[in-house]
Structures are given as structure tokens and as C-alpha cells.
Motif scaffolding. Structure first.
Motif, mmCIF file in Angstrom:
data_model
loop_
_atom_site.group_PDB
_atom_site.id
_atom_site.type_symbol
_atom_site.label_atom_id
_atom_site.label_comp_id
_atom_site.label_asym_id
_atom_site.label_seq_id
_atom_site.Cartn_x
_atom_site.Cartn_y
_atom_site.Cartn_z
ATOM 1 N N GLY A 355 39.923 52.736 12.435
ATOM 2 C CA GLY A 355 39.369 52.896 13.776
ATOM 3 C C GLY A 355 40.411 52.887 14.873
ATOM 4 N N MET A 356 41.675 53.059 14.524
ATOM 5 C CA MET A 356 42.749 53.072 15.515
ATOM 6 C C MET A 356 42.844 54.452 16.165
ATOM 7 N N GLU A 357 43.231 54.488 17.410
ATOM 8 C CA GLU A 357 43.379 55.756 18.131
ATOM 9 C C GLU A 357 44.770 56.312 17.879
ATOM 10 N N VAL A 358 44.859 57.363 17.110
ATOM 11 C CA VAL A 358 46.134 58.028 16.829
ATOM 12 C C VAL A 358 45.939 59.530 17.000
ATOM 13 N N ASP A 359 47.052 60.248 17.167
ATOM 14 C CA ASP A 359 46.954 61.696 17.306
ATOM 15 C C ASP A 359 48.155 62.359 16.644
ATOM 16 N N ASP A 360 48.180 63.670 16.665
ATOM 17 C CA ASP A 360 49.205 64.444 15.942
ATOM 18 C C ASP A 360 50.576 64.383 16.597
ATOM 19 N N THR A 361 50.665 63.872 17.847
ATOM 20 C CA THR A 361 51.984 63.759 18.478
ATOM 21 C C THR A 361 52.777 62.593 17.903
ATOM 22 N N MET A 362 52.098 61.678 17.211
ATOM 23 C CA MET A 362 52.765 60.480 16.698
ATOM 24 C C MET A 362 53.456 60.776 15.377
ATOM 25 N N GLY A 363 54.758 60.502 15.354
ATOM 26 C CA GLY A 363 55.483 60.607 14.102
ATOM 27 C C GLY A 363 55.298 59.353 13.270
ATOM 28 N N LYS A 364 55.976 59.298 12.127
ATOM 29 C CA LYS A 364 55.816 58.168 11.216
ATOM 30 C C LYS A 364 56.224 56.852 11.872
ATOM 31 N N ALA A 365 57.332 56.872 12.613
ATOM 32 C CA ALA A 365 57.807 55.647 13.253
ATOM 33 C C ALA A 365 56.770 55.101 14.226
ATOM 34 N N LYS A 366 56.163 55.993 15.023
ATOM 35 C CA LYS A 366 55.161 55.568 16.000
ATOM 36 C C LYS A 366 53.930 55.014 15.292
ATOM 37 N N LEU A 367 53.548 55.614 14.182
ATOM 38 C CA LEU A 367 52.383 55.140 13.433
ATOM 39 C C LEU A 367 52.648 53.747 12.849
ATOM 40 N N ILE A 368 53.851 53.547 12.314
ATOM 41 C CA ILE A 368 54.201 52.217 11.772
ATOM 42 C C ILE A 368 54.144 51.185 12.885
ATOM 43 N N ASP A 369 54.673 51.552 14.042
ATOM 44 C CA ASP A 369 54.656 50.634 15.179
ATOM 45 C C ASP A 369 53.224 50.284 15.572
ATOM 46 N N GLU A 370 52.339 51.288 15.580
ATOM 47 C CA GLU A 370 50.937 51.045 15.939
ATOM 48 C C GLU A 370 50.258 50.139 14.906
ATOM 49 N N ILE A 371 50.529 50.370 13.634
ATOM 50 C CA ILE A 371 49.939 49.533 12.575
ATOM 51 C C ILE A 371 50.417 48.092 12.704
ATOM 52 N N PHE A 372 51.709 47.925 12.939
ATOM 53 C CA PHE A 372 52.249 46.578 13.083
ATOM 54 C C PHE A 372 51.588 45.847 14.255
ATOM 55 N N GLY A 373 51.463 46.560 15.380
ATOM 56 C CA GLY A 373 50.844 45.941 16.547
ATOM 57 C C GLY A 373 49.387 45.579 16.332
ATOM 58 N N GLU A 374 48.682 46.417 15.600
ATOM 59 C CA GLU A 374 47.248 46.207 15.389
ATOM 60 C C GLU A 374 46.959 45.161 14.322
ATOM 61 N N LYS A 375 47.756 45.142 13.247
ATOM 62 C CA LYS A 375 47.399 44.352 12.070
ATOM 63 C C LYS A 375 48.272 43.117 11.824
ATOM 64 N N VAL A 376 49.434 43.029 12.489
ATOM 65 C CA VAL A 376 50.370 41.955 12.129
ATOM 66 C C VAL A 376 50.676 41.007 13.286
ATOM 67 N N GLU A 377 50.898 41.539 14.479
ATOM 68 C CA GLU A 377 51.436 40.738 15.577
ATOM 69 C C GLU A 377 50.664 39.445 15.817
ATOM 70 N N ASP A 378 49.343 39.523 15.797
ATOM 71 C CA ASP A 378 48.520 38.342 16.118
ATOM 72 C C ASP A 378 48.727 37.193 15.139
ATOM 73 N N HIS A 379 49.270 37.470 13.967
ATOM 74 C CA HIS A 379 49.483 36.414 12.971
ATOM 75 C C HIS A 379 50.803 35.669 13.189
ATOM 76 N N LEU A 380 51.672 36.178 14.060
ATOM 77 C CA LEU A 380 53.014 35.609 14.230
ATOM 78 C C LEU A 380 52.998 34.612 15.389
ATOM 79 N N ILE A 381 52.610 33.376 15.099
ATOM 80 C CA ILE A 381 52.460 32.359 16.136
ATOM 81 C C ILE A 381 53.775 31.633 16.398
ATOM 82 N N GLN A 382 54.338 31.004 15.385
ATOM 83 C CA GLN A 382 55.633 30.353 15.551
ATOM 84 C C GLN A 382 56.733 31.416 15.626
ATOM 85 N N PRO A 383 57.860 31.121 16.286
ATOM 86 C CA PRO A 383 58.929 32.113 16.405
ATOM 87 C C PRO A 383 59.296 32.714 15.047
#
Length: 566
Positions: A355-383
Motif C-alpha cells: 500500500g505504499m505510494e511509489v511510481d516509475d520515476t523511482m529507481g531501486k535506491a529510492k525504493l529501498i529508501d522508501e521501504i526502510f522508512g516505512e518498515k524499519v525506522e520506527d523500530h530503531l529506538i535506542q541509538p
């Protein structure tokens, strides 16, 4: 400009003061010899030092009692009670200064200077007995009245964020505890600066107006230079200029600077923000990780006298060492997807399935960045150091010395947000050109955040740049964490705001109704008619004008019709 009754009255008092020969805005300064905080902290231990005090500040309350009065004055440091006797400040026959000026022409918010001595009241409150006072600035707008009880609890506070951020000057007056946020912010910067200076690194300034928006992947603000007839960009990063200085022979340079990104606004993003960037020759990203731990430990201790601090519901500890996890491992840990082996189309399909908003302008690097932001960042509480990014994600970073396809980069995440980004800096000019050219291809696909090709930066690298470690740290987000504020607007004196909506001009009749509603936001229709004394036609016209302009509305309740302030 429509003025309230209070504003009109204060302007009248200004005229009366001038008629008495008192300048409400005198040009000469007022000499002070102490602060209110110093009095409150030290008077009981050394009363002799406070036999003759001069302080200046803003009047915050009055208690008029005939020939003597109490008031409160607030300077930058604290608030204190003052005691004024008529015969002390008016020893001669003329009592105008007390009877007229102090009792009738001064208001809460006026700035005065006083001379006197300290004493303790029968209730044990440290106060200043005033021998003389001088008006230093007449306040023409009334301050919001913030009530505090004996325990310090606040009632009817100036708490609306929209008003507080838009009128920060009022916020700092009536909510003086908020000043501590900015004192701590300054302490963060001064502590870092002292550490860097002790290392022998040079503080520098680089251009804010740049012919090429380089050093980061972001959308720039564009302006135009009339004389040169060229477009210029407000910088999105100062990285490429700082690395030019490393080429020029400096072994360590740093800059605290404003960056500008023409992107979204939310609780952690402001279009202009402050970043620290520093670069050190003959170092790499492993050294930078260790130094970052040491830096943040010292900063946290300088600000809060502990490496631990509370942010929201979490207790964060900046004591190192911090765990390290590659971005590929982190994504696989929280999604089960190996983004390294997946193709660009596979990642785009998976993003759409989530359900993420992505489009054809995004290359692989941008997609990885979007996935990381959506699925991982919130779990990183301690430094946590997220390290070793795919080469496509980092066009300014040296390729990993032992892991093909990756680069030597880390980002530091705390409480689900990135606060630092660092590299072993790419110093191979031919490799750098290839990376820039790949960014140009992304731009052709429609990626508005792709980097531009900077020929002069490549030329600088061709002269030779030593191995270098560099990092950028977001000062605003770091301040948010160390002051326990979830909104970036709280740690900026003047955050970017939408244009203020101006109240439409209304007739005198409608204004009379509006003044009554400002005093009491909900009034029964018949009662309001009685208070105005308008005829039915006049009344009907005024109400229609207010409802048409969205300033009031008529509603029906169990007791009949009411007029409500909007």
C-alpha cells in the motif's frame, strides 16, 4: 487596523504620559547591577550584596493597595515581587509619579527599571523595596493572562501552538520556561564547537546561494540573480564545498549552517533547518562512528548532566557503543525481503502490495529508501548505526573495501528518526563522474531529488583529495530529543508557517456584537439583542455580516437561539 478597547486605552495612556513630560520610549539606557535569578539564589546567604540593586524587566502583575502596592517584575532570568510605597518614590509634595503614573498609567507588559534594596516579607517571599523606578517601554498590546497557583500549576495558559509559534515573542514572555529549550539548543552547538576547536579543526562558511544544488538528494528552492542573469539555488547541503576545502589542504573543517529543502512540512521537517557538517582528512567511516558516539555522549551530558534522557515514552541513552546493522539486514529482519537480490520491478511490486505510494520515476535506491522508512525506522529506538548501503543509494560515498555493491556509509537513528548521515567520502574523480551521470539518468526519468552533475567539484577531486570521513548531524532533531519535544516547531524560534489569516473588515455594528462575543463566546440571542440595543433591522444586518464572514453563527439549543463566536 481595528483596535480593541484595551489597545485604545493603552494608546491613550501613552499620550497622557507624554503630556506629563514622561517619554514612554526613552533613548538613554538603564544600568543594571544584578539579575533577578542572582537575587533569588544568593540574597539569603549574602544580604549585604543586595542593599542597592538595579534591575530591569517587564511588569507581570499588580496589587494596588492605596499608598503602597505590590507588583511582579520579570527579567530574562526569573520573576520577583516588588514593593512600592508612595512616599518613598514621591518624597516631595507632588505624588503624581505614584498616584497617576504607577497606579493609573502603567500596565502589565510595560518594561521598567527599578532601584531599591532586597528584603523578605512576613510570608518569607524575597522582594525588592523600590526607591525609584523609570518607564523604559510602554506596551500597547495586552499580554495573555496566564494564571499560576502556589504549586506552579498553570491555568488559562497561552498554549495554542498556532499562536505560540506565530507570536514566539509572546510565548517567551508568558511561558518563560520555554526559553530553556533554546538555552539548551545553544549549549548543544557551543559544546560541539568547543570539541571541534580543541581538535584544531577550522570553522568555515560556505555559499548559501549556489549555482548547482549538490551534496544531497532533495528538491531545492530556486531563485534568480538579476545582475548575472542566472538561476541560483538555496543550498540543500554544504558538503561539496567543504570537501573542496579538504582538497585545498585543511585537515578538518566544520560548519553550522542553514539548509533549505523545498519539500513537505510535518512535525520533524521544516523547509529551512540547521545542520552541522564536518570533514576530517585521513579518516574513514569506522573512525567517524566512534567519534560520533563520543561527541553525542559529551553533548548529552553538557545539556542534561547525563547521557540518558527521556523522549516521549522512551528513555534514550547516548552512552556508546551503539549497535550496528546493515540496511539490507535491517530490512530483511523486519520484512523478510532481501532488497539486495531483488530487482527494481520486484521492489516496486512489493511496495504497491504494502500500500505504499511509489511510481516509475523511482529507481531501486529510492525504493529501498522508501521501504526502510516505512518498515524499519520506527523500530530503531535506542541509538543505532545503519551501515553499508547499496551503491545506488549513495552517489558521494566510497565503495566498500570488502563488500561488492555496497558503500561505506552509516546513518544514525534514534527514536525512529535519522539524526546523522556519514560516509567514507568518495575521492575517485572518475567514479564520482559515473555516479553523477547515473543521477542525471534518474533526473531524466522524473526524479526531482536526483543530484546535478557538478563539474567543478569533479575538477577539485582531480587535483587529489585525501581519504576523508564526513558527517552531517541535524541540530534541530538532536535538540528535539535532548529537550523532549516531539515537534520541530518547538525548537525553532520562528518556524515556517502558513500565511496568517486576517480577519475581514466589518462594520461598527458588527464589531460591537463581535466585542461582546469575544468576552463571552456563546450568548443567548435575546440577551445579545438587549446588550446591543439595536433595532431588529440593525441587528439582523450585523448578524448576517458576521455569519457571512465566518466570524459567528446562530445555533439552536434547548433554551432557544444562541449566537456563537466561531
Amino acid at each position: 487596523m481595528q483596535l480593541s478597547e484595551q489597545e485604545l486605552l493603552r494608546r491613550q495612556k501613552r499620550e497622557e504620559l507624554m503630556a506629563l513630560g514622561i517619554d514612554p520610549y526613552p533613548a538613554e539606557g538603564f544600568s543594571t547591577n544584578t539579575t533577578i535569578r542572582d537575587i533569588l539564589m544568593h540574597w539569603k546567604h549574602n544580604k549585604f550584596d543586595f542593599k542597592d540593586v538595579s534591575v530591569a524587566g517587564r511588569l507581570m502583575s499588580f496589587r494596588i493597595m492605596g499608598s503602597a502596592s505590590f507588583a511582579e517584575i520579570q527579567d530574562e532570568t526569573a520573576r520577583i515581587q516588588i514593593y512600592i510605597r508612595r512616599d518613598d518614590i514621591c518624597p516631595e509634595e507632588d505624588k503624581t509619579l505614584y498616584n497617576t503614573v504607577f497606579k493609573k498609567l502603567l500596565d502589565i507588559g510595560d518594561i521598567i527599571g527599578i532601584n531599591g534594596y532586597c528584603f523578605e516579607t512576613q510570608t518569607g517571599e524575597i522582594s525588592i523595596h523600590v526607591r525609584s523606578f523609570k518607564l523604559l517601554s510602554k506596551s500597547l498590546k495586552p499580554l495573555p493572562i496566564v494564571k499560576r497557583d502556589d504549586e506552579g500549576n498553570i491555568y488559562d495558559g497561552f498554549t495554542d501552538p498556532e499562536q505560540r509559534f506565530r507570536q514566539r515573542y509572546v510565548d517567551l514572555i508568558v511561558n518563560p520556561e520555554n526559553r530553556e529549550i533554546f538555552v539548551k539548543r545553544a549549549k548543544i552547538i557551543s559544546t560541539m564547537r568547543q570539541i571541534f576547536d580543541n581538535k584544531g579543526w577550522l570553522e568555515v562558511e560556505t555559499p548559501i546561494l549556489q549555482p548547482i544544488h549538490g551534496g544531497a538528494a532533495a528538491r531545492p528552492f530556486v531563485t534568480h540573480h538579476n545582475t548575472l542573469d542566472i538561476p541560483l539555488y538555496l543550498r540543500i547541503a554544504n558538503e561539496l564545498y567543504l570537501k573542496r576545502l579538504i582538497v585545498g589542504g585543511f585537515d578538518g573543517v566544520y560548519e553550522f549552517g542553514k539548509m533549505f529543502r523545498n519539500e513537505g512540512m510535518d512535525r520533524t521537517h521544516n523547509p529551512e533547518y540547521t545542520a552541522l557538517e564536518f570533514y576530517v582528512a585521513y579518516k574513514d567511516y569506522t573512525w567517524m562512528m566512534q567519534f560520533t558516539e563520543e561527541l553525542l555522549e559529551k553533548v548529552a551530558f553538557a545539556v542534561n548532566e547525563d547521557t540518558k534522557f527521556t523522549f516521549g515514552e522512551n528513555v534514550i541513552d547516548f552512552q556508546g557503543p551503539y549497535p550496528k546493522l546493515s540496511i539490507i539486514e535491517a530490512i530483511e529482519k523486519h520484512t523478510g525481503i532481501n532488497v539486495d537480490s531483488a530487482t527494481e520491478e520486484e521492489l516496486r511490486t512489493q511496495c504497491k502490495a504494502w500500500g505504499m505510494e511509489v511510481d516509475d520515476t523511482m529507481g531501486k535506491a529510492k525504493l529501498i529508501d522508501e521501504i526502510f522508512g516505512e518498515k524499519v525506522e520506527d523500530h530503531l529506538i535506542q541509538p543505532t548505526f545503519i551501515i553499508d548501503y547499496p551503491v545506488e543509494m549513495s552517489p558521494l560515498t566510497k565503495k566498500h573495501r570488502s563488500k561488492p555493491g555496497l558503500v561505506e556509509r552509516f546513518e544514525l537513528f534514534v527514536n525512529g528518526k535519522e539524526i546523522a548521515n556519514a560516509y567514507s567520502e568518495l575521492n575517485d574523480p572518475l567514479d564520482q563522474r559515473e555516479r553523477f551521470e547515473e543521477q542525471l539518468r534518474l533526473a531524466e526519468r522524473g526524479d526531482e531529488e536526483a543530484m546535478a552533475l557538478d563539474e567543478d567539484f569533479i575538477r577539485a577531486l582531480e587535483y587529489g583529495m585525501p581519504p576523508t570521513a564526513g558527517i552531517g548531524i541535524g541540530i534541530d532533531r538532536l535538540t528535539m530529543m535532548l529537550t523532549n519535544n516531539a515537534s520541530i516547531q518547538e525548537v525553532l524560534f520562528f518556524p515556517q508557517m502558513r500565511p496568517e489569516k486576517k480577519a475581514p473588515a466589518v462594520s461598527e455594528d458588527a464589531k460591537a456584537v463581535l466585542d461582546l462575543l469575544n468576552a463571552s463566546p456563546v450568548i443567548a440571542l435575546e440577551e445579545l439583542k438587549t446588550q446591543t440595543g439595536f433595532s431588529n433591522k440593525k441587528w439582523d444586518t450585523a448578524i448576517k455580516e458576521l455569519t457571512r464572514n465566518g466570524l459567528a453563527k446562530v445555533e439552536k439549543n434547548g433554551e432557544g437561539l444562541t449566537v456563537n463566536l466561531v
